[in-house]
Design a protein around this motif. Structure first.
Motif, PDB file in Angstrom:
ATOM      1  N   UNK A 127       1.488   3.812  -9.593  1.00 51.56           N
ATOM      2  CA  UNK A 127       0.563   4.574 -10.542  1.00 51.56           C
ATOM      3  C   UNK A 127       1.573   5.158 -11.554  1.00 51.56           C
ATOM      4  N   UNK A 165      -8.724   2.378 -12.950  1.00 57.38           N
ATOM      5  CA  UNK A 165      -8.385   3.000 -11.760  1.00 57.38           C
ATOM      6  C   UNK A 165      -7.588   4.322 -11.899  1.00 57.38           C
ATOM      7  N   UNK A 166      -6.584   4.126 -12.930  1.00 56.01           N
ATOM      8  CA  UNK A 166      -5.865   5.170 -13.080  1.00 56.01           C
ATOM      9  C   UNK A 166      -6.561   6.325 -13.969  1.00 56.01           C
ATOM     10  N   UNK A 224      -4.216   8.030   1.312  1.00 50.51           N
ATOM     11  CA  UNK A 224      -4.168   6.653   0.945  1.00 50.51           C
ATOM     12  C   UNK A 224      -5.307   6.354   0.238  1.00 50.51           C
ATOM     13  N   UNK A 262      -1.706  -6.340  -4.653  1.00 47.74           N
ATOM     14  CA  UNK A 262      -1.089  -5.668  -3.257  1.00 47.74           C
ATOM     15  C   UNK A 262      -0.690  -6.944  -2.465  1.00 47.74           C
ATOM     16  N   UNK A 309      -6.693  -2.131 -13.304  1.00 48.94           N
ATOM     17  CA  UNK A 309      -5.747  -0.857 -13.046  1.00 48.94           C
ATOM     18  C   UNK A 309      -5.901   0.381 -14.001  1.00 48.94           C
ATOM     19  N   UNK A 352      -8.676   6.369  -2.647  1.00 46.34           N
ATOM     20  CA  UNK A 352      -8.965   6.864  -4.047  1.00 46.34           C
ATOM     21  C   UNK A 352     -10.206   7.475  -4.373  1.00 46.34           C
ATOM     22  N   UNK A 375     -10.414  -0.832  -3.848  1.00 42.02           N
ATOM     23  CA  UNK A 375     -10.179  -0.594  -5.397  1.00 42.02           C
ATOM     24  C   UNK A 375      -9.553  -1.853  -5.731  1.00 42.02           C
ATOM     25  N   UNK A 434      -5.761   9.857  -6.568  1.00 41.61           N
ATOM     26  CA  UNK A 434      -5.370   9.282  -5.362  1.00 41.61           C
ATOM     27  C   UNK A 434      -5.559  10.527  -4.216  1.00 41.61           C
ATOM     28  N   UNK A 487       0.756  -1.227  -0.076  1.00 32.82           N
ATOM     29  CA  UNK A 487      -0.026  -0.109  -0.018  1.00 32.82           C
ATOM     30  C   UNK A 487       0.802   1.376   0.140  1.00 32.82           C
ATOM     31  N   UNK A 528       0.652  -3.235 -16.795  1.00 38.54           N
ATOM     32  CA  UNK A 528      -0.973  -3.473 -16.889  1.00 38.54           C
ATOM     33  C   UNK A 528      -1.783  -3.502 -15.744  1.00 38.54           C
ATOM     34  N   UNK A 529      -1.363  -4.428 -14.534  1.00 40.59           N
ATOM     35  CA  UNK A 529      -1.983  -4.375 -13.601  1.00 40.59           C
ATOM     36  C   UNK A 529      -0.988  -4.119 -12.342  1.00 40.59           C
ATOM     37  N   UNK A 530      -1.671  -4.278 -11.027  1.00 39.06           N
ATOM     38  CA  UNK A 530      -0.907  -4.466  -9.932  1.00 39.06           C
ATOM     39  C   UNK A 530      -1.526  -5.352  -9.146  1.00 39.06           C
ATOM     40  N   UNK A 555       2.147   1.979 -13.865  1.00 37.16           N
ATOM     41  CA  UNK A 555       1.109   1.888 -14.692  1.00 37.16           C
ATOM     42  C   UNK A 555       1.035   2.767 -15.836  1.00 37.16           C
ATOM     43  N   UNK A 556       1.270   4.092 -15.572  1.00 37.59           N
ATOM     44  CA  UNK A 556       1.397   5.094 -16.686  1.00 37.59           C
ATOM     45  C   UNK A 556       2.347   4.770 -17.599  1.00 37.59           C
ATOM     46  N   UNK A 602      -8.009   1.699  -0.579  1.00 38.25           N
ATOM     47  CA  UNK A 602      -7.072   0.697  -1.511  1.00 38.25           C
ATOM     48  C   UNK A 602      -7.743  -0.382  -1.321  1.00 38.25           C
ATOM     49  N   UNK A 644      -6.426 -11.413 -11.206  1.00 34.08           N
ATOM     50  CA  UNK A 644      -5.820 -10.212 -12.051  1.00 34.08           C
ATOM     51  C   UNK A 644      -5.211 -10.797 -13.161  1.00 34.08           C
TER      52      UNK A 644
END
Lengths: 124, 273
Positions: free
Chosen positions: A91, B171-172, B180, A103, B168, B182, B162, B177, A84, A99-101, A94-95, B159, A114
């Protein structure tokens, strides 16, 4: 299907490798980004990369950028394995083309969910 | 349905062991509300009976269903995926064709709860149907709970909320954000009008609805109330409008005017002929 697990923790590499092997993936491992780049260069293309954020030599973000620079790996799905507290940096990954994450702490089901989201098969 | 401290502790421990998710004391209401659809589906009369079965280990897979109900379902975006696939693949394209002269689309989420369902639909509209950008979209999302409506209007999620179900990339694209948490971006938030509507009472004046989401609501009502709600829905739904019910719900033996569409696991209904 072929997957590359990149994490500096041997324990996490082992867990992820087992989860992926049990649904039919052929798995290779690397302990950091630089080693991953070497494995990529020396092998056939991978369908999936699971990438830790915080690693020595080359971190997860740098590795994603490196992979996305090369069109040879366009079909490789990249998933960041994160915590976290690292999320705001993820982020950026991802940009940059991840493609994914997922946690930590994660379960097998979360990983498979996922993979499905990325259009990868999850049955053995 | 109240849950006893002993039963709550048992379920807490089970969820902790299997998913590492901590249910703090005070989350009894969450356990109660999430267990209701499961009890219904499994034909069990109370949480006490459910916990008895879990303790006895008499039913394989039951513990997984409990953990799943508490960790994924209502807290996740794109919950149950199939209805949203049907919406994206069949229903919205069909409505775009049918309403091409009026260029107007009306959607109603009848029990928005903490907002994941309406925001999921809004993301699909924005992300997959750019041609709707210059349409008039009436998007109403209602709930009986003011607290839930406040949550929806704030559009803020942890978090944990989501992490599952939501791709993802979405989400973006649609969240920012904040600390902590979203927060749903304004563009998406402004698409939706959140209103307090009690389904058990006469409906307020609403535009005729193309798509109505009413998933996992009817199970909370007795047969008479189900019949009454479906009767009111008939009057608010367009003749060729679509109604989504939860996977464990049906109009069968309650109201013969609806027919289930052959869209796999979507729980989608239309008025007959």
């Amino acid at each position: 299907m072929r997957a590359l697990v990149v994490d500096d923790s041997k324990a996490i590499r082992r867990i992820l490798s087992q989860m992926l092997s049990s649904i039919g993936f052929e798995v290779s491992e690397a302990a950091h980004g630089k080693e991953a780049v070497e494995v990529l260069a020396a092998s056939d293309p991978f369908d999936l990369g699971l990438i830790d954020w915080n690693m020595p030599e080359m971190n997860g973000f740098e590795l994603v950028c490196e992979i996305r620079k090369n069109s040879k790996y366009d079909n490789m799905r990249l998933m960041m394995v994160t915590t976290e507290t690292e999320m705001s940096q993820v982020v950026k990954a991802l940009e940059a083309g991840a493609n994914e994450y997922v946690m930590k702490p994660f379960t097998k089901e979360m990983i498979y969910e996922k993979l499905s989201l990325m259009g990868l098969p999850v049955s053995p | 349905m109240a849950i006893s401290t002993g039963d709550f502790d048992f379920i807490r421990k089970l969820v902790l062991e299997r998913s590492a998710i901590v249910l703090e004391p005070g989350k009894e209401y969450l356990v109660e509300s999430r267990m209701l659809p499961l009890l219904h589906k499994e034909g069990l009369e109370s949480i006490e009976i459910l916990v008895g079965k879990l303790r006895g280990g008499t039913k394989n897979g039951l513990a997984d269903l409990v953990v799943d109900a508490l960790t994924t379902n209502e807290t996740s975006f794109f919950r149950d995926i199939k209805p949203f696939e049907a919406l994206k693949g069949h229903i919205i394209p069909d409505i775009i064709e049918k309403n091409k002269t009026t260029r107007e689309l009306t959607i109603w989420c009848g029990a928005s709860s903490s907002g994941q369902e309406p925001f999921t639909i809004a993301m699909i509209l924005r992300n997959d149907f750019p041609q709707l950008l210059n349409w008039k979209i009436n998007f109403i999302s209602s709930d009986i709970s003011r607290e839930m409506l406040q949550r929806c209007r704030a559009g803020k999620y942890s978090q944990l909320e989501v992490n599952r179900g939501l791709p993802a990339m979405l989400l973006v694209k649609f969240f920012e954000r904040v600390g902590t948490d979203w927060k749903v971006k304004d563009d998406l938030l402004k698409m939706i009008q959140f209103r307090e509507i009690n389904l058990a009472e006469p409906f307020p004046v609403l535009p005729k609805v193309d798509v109505l989401f009413l998933r996992n609501v009817l199970i909370y009502f007795d047969v008479e109330m189900k019949r009454s709600v479906l009767g009111k829905i008939k009057r608010v739904l367009k003749p060729e409008g679509y109604l989504f019910l939860g996977a464990a719900e049906t109009t069968m033996n309650i109201d013969a005017s609806f027919e289930r569409l052959p869209l796999p696991q979507s729980g989608c209904y239309q008025l007959k002929g």
